[in-house]
Design an enzyme around this catalytic site. Structure first.
Site, short mmCIF file in Angstrom:
data_model
loop_
_atom_site.label_atom_id
_atom_site.label_comp_id
_atom_site.label_asym_id
_atom_site.label_seq_id
_atom_site.Cartn_x
_atom_site.Cartn_y
_atom_site.Cartn_z
N THR A 191 0.96 -1.19 0.10
CA THR A 191 0.03 -0.04 -0.03
C THR A 191 0.84 1.08 0.02
OG1 THR A 191 0.11 0.14 2.24
CG2 THR A 191 -1.70 -1.00 1.38
N GLU A 336 -5.95 -3.77 -0.57
CA GLU A 336 -6.07 -5.02 0.18
C GLU A 336 -7.06 -5.65 -0.25
OE1 GLU A 336 -5.30 -1.89 1.21
OE2 GLU A 336 -4.43 -1.82 3.26
N LYS A 445 -15.15 16.13 11.69
CA LYS A 445 -16.02 16.09 12.83
C LYS A 445 -16.36 17.25 13.21
CE LYS A 445 -17.14 12.09 15.57
NZ LYS A 445 -16.61 11.10 16.38
N TRP A 450 -20.49 13.88 11.41
CA TRP A 450 -19.43 13.81 10.40
C TRP A 450 -20.08 14.77 9.23
CZ3 TRP A 450 -18.84 7.84 10.10
CH2 TRP A 450 -18.15 7.49 11.18
P1 ADP Z 1 -3.92 3.71 -0.93
O1 ADP Z 1 -4.85 3.22 0.20
O2 ADP Z 1 -2.68 3.56 -0.56
O3 ADP Z 1 -4.22 5.11 -1.67
P2 ADP Z 1 -5.21 2.27 -3.00
O4 ADP Z 1 -4.85 2.36 -4.38
O5 ADP Z 1 -5.45 0.75 -2.58
O6 ADP Z 1 -3.99 2.63 -1.97
O7 ADP Z 1 -6.38 3.07 -2.54
C1 ADP Z 1 -7.65 2.74 -2.02
C2 ADP Z 1 -8.46 3.84 -1.65
O8 ADP Z 1 -8.65 4.78 -2.56
C3 ADP Z 1 -9.67 3.58 -1.05
O9 ADP Z 1 -9.71 2.89 0.29
C4 ADP Z 1 -10.58 4.90 -1.09
O10 ADP Z 1 -10.46 5.50 -0.15
C5 ADP Z 1 -10.04 5.28 -2.29
N1 ADP Z 1 -10.83 5.09 -3.70
C6 ADP Z 1 -10.52 4.04 -4.77
N2 ADP Z 1 -11.52 3.95 -5.41
C7 ADP Z 1 -12.37 5.02 -5.07
C8 ADP Z 1 -13.63 5.67 -5.66
N3 ADP Z 1 -14.28 5.13 -6.95
N4 ADP Z 1 -14.32 6.70 -5.01
C9 ADP Z 1 -13.68 7.11 -3.87
N5 ADP Z 1 -12.61 6.77 -3.28
C10 ADP Z 1 -11.93 5.73 -3.94
#
Ligand code: ADP
Length: 548
Positions: A191, A336, A445, A450
């Protein structure tokens, strides 16, 4: 009697182990002449086929076997999308070693940490990353060998380096594949570590096979042998959303754009390779749409685009749909989750019946869970919340391609019911659509409630003068936090705070209204191209804090 029952109850079906090499073996046998098209660093186009690339991948396995690499050991890649990179994946994983995709956009210290944490033995890389790799090598003692994904003519200088083409040339093609257990590890992806050190997600063969089958379903990506698929999302970003697996499983043509991801370069590939389906993050698609509008160009073959990684804007959905008849599949997931979690594409009948505008509204949501993923939202105490489209909670997920524990970290990361907490906050509506309202760490918050930073951002970003918008929480003595809107304007534009507040007025609850608006020239982006709110908070939150 007992023996008789045991015989009757035992598994009567074949023990067909789910290892990822089966994808390319299947493609080579049944769609062998379908192409893999790559754009090289010099801009030229190179053509391979599933049959040819499968053979070359087997030759790479022979190289690994001859060098004494053992199954389970980590071989890294640092490369843009190309047929050679696809071959590297299959050559490494088919042999039983673990393919560790490195993101070249990470900071040097993070790359060093990741390579050492994974104990990578070899690195297969694009020549363009040679300067970076030479800087990393002295700090990465496990790294024995660098193989550049090129021919002898393009080989960069360096000790112990070799070129891929010379290395695989003339190697045998009969190294056995799929000899490891389906639960054995196949791939490793870290990640991006926006908080703390990056964490490794170790995918098994089984999880990747099942994930690709989840992705291929009609209501997920719905890929077919008729598709020509342009994989813009990099193979180091959550496995390119499984496209190199799903394309092989279906026998689709796969187009790999290399390092040139600007509007003009992608447009050329979309047209010349008759692309029907493509996947990328929103910023890439916005750049393409801007390019099309400026140059008044048509899209002749593209039918569907998968957009994910961050929230899709209404402008993007309408731009593709109304301007070009292209359907947007809005996807959500994370490293993940292998990474696909939900997708918002073809709506169920009850939503379709609501009409065109409602379809856009549902397309803006992150979508429904395909078979293979279960989801719930909970409060801070892990109590389930209603799926009424109003209650916001922590998104927790379960499935065969979702993490149970991080690589080389103690213990499982699951709640009492066996679900993984995604770190995202969302609502789920009665039609089953999940909508992200925030990341738990970005949530604002205010007065105990929220505020969805994402919702305010989406509306602010839809202002015609805005290029990007971000909302962060600013400490407030009375309410604890209040939202601050940060805007990057389109080039050449000027605007006032009042203009943006007026734009938001009536579209969000009064108490969500940002207290101030800040205009900036640049937005900090992380290694996967997402807004880095940690940096924004560090830069602006204190400065904007009202004095008591
Ligand atoms: P990182 O967590 O390091 O940014 P990832 O590429 O695994 O790496 O990113 C996952 C995160 O990206 C998700 O937990 C979410 O917050 C955000 N995310 C992914 N796709 C979307 C989407 N379509 N809309 C909003 N947020 C998104």
């Amino acid at each position: 009697m007992t023996d008789q029952n045991d015989i009757l109850l035992g598994d009567h079906m074949q023990a067909w182990s789910m290892t990822v090499d089966r994808f390319i073996t299947h493609a080579a046998r049944w769609s062998g002449q379908h192409e893999l098209v790559s754009r090289e660093a010099d801009g030229s186009i190179v053509r391979s086929t599933w049959a040819t690339s499968a053979t070359r991948a087997r030759q790479l396995s022979a190289v690994l076997a001859a060098a004494g690499i053992r199954p389970g050991e980590r071989i890294a890649t640092m490369a843009m999308n190309s047929a050679r990179h696809v071959e590297a994946w299959y050559g490494i994983m088919g042999y039983g070693a673990v393919c560790h995709t490195l993101n070249p956009r990470l900071f040097e210290d993070q790359l060093v940490f990741i390579i050492n944490h994974a104990s990578d033995r070899w690195l297969l890389a694009d020549p363009q990353f040679a300067p970076l790799i030479e800087k990393l090598r002295p700090r990465c003692p496990t790294l024995e060998r660098i193989i550049y994904l090129c021919g002898p003519d393009q080989l960069p200088a360096g000790a112990g380096v070799a070129d891929y083409e010379s290395l695989i040339d003339g190697r045998p093609t009969d190294v056995p594949w799929g000899t490891v257990d389906e639960h054995a590890p196949a791939a490793l992806c870290y990640t991006s570590g926006t908080t703390g050190n990056p964490k490794g997600v170790l995918y098994s063969h089984r999880s990747q096979v099942l994930h690709a089958m989840i992705c291929a379903q009609r209501d997920t990506m719905g890929m077919s042998v008729q598709d020509s698929v342009l994989a813009v999302v990099p193979m180091f970003h959550a496995n390119a959303w499984a496209l190199p697996f799903t394309a092989a499983a279906t026998g689709a043509k796969l187009v790999l754009p290399g390092a040139k991801l600007d509007g003009a370069s992608l447009y050329e590939l979309l047209e010349t390779e008759a692309v029907t389906l493509s996947a990328a993050v929103p910023t890439v698609w916005q750049a393409l749409l801007d390019f099309l509008t400026t140059n008044r160009l048509p899209l002749s073959t593209l039918r569907r685009v998968i957009i994910g990684g961050s929230a899709v804007t209404e402008a993007l959905i309408r731009g593709f749909r109304d301007g070009y008849g292209v359907e947007v599949l809005h996807a959500w997931g994370m490293t993940e989750m292998s990474p696909i979690g939900t997708i918002s594409g073809a709506p169920p009948p009850a939503v379709a019946a609501l009409g065109a505008d409602a379809r856009v509204a549902f397309n803006l949501k992150q979508g429904r869970a395909p078979f293979g993923i279960d989801m719930k939202i909970t409060d801070d105490d892990e109590v389930r919340l209603p799926q009424d489209g109003v209650a916001q909670g922590h998104v927790r997920v379960q499935g065969p391609a979702i993490i149970a524990r991080y690589f080389r970290e103690p213990g499982e990361v699951l709640d009492a019911e066996g679900y993984f907490d995604t770190g995202d906050i969302a609502t789920i509506d009665p039609h089953g659509y999940m909508q992200i309202t925030d990341r738990a760490k970005d949530v604002i918050k205010s007065g105990g409630e929220w505020i969805s930073s994402v919702e305010i951002e989406n509306i602010a970003a839809s202002h015609p003068k805005a290029l990007m918008a971000a909302v962060i929480g600013v400490p407030d003595p009375r309410w604890r936090e209040r939202p601050l809107l940060i805007v990057r304007l389109r080039p050449g534009q000027e605007a006032t705070a009042a203009e943006f507040l007026a734009w938001l007025d009536g579209k969000i609850a009064k108490w969500w209204m940002p207290d101030s608006v800040l205009f900036v020239d640049e937005m900090p982006l992380g290694a996967t191209g997402k807004l880095d709110k940690k940096v924004l908070r560090a830069r602006y939150a204190q400065a904007a804090t009202p004095s008591e």
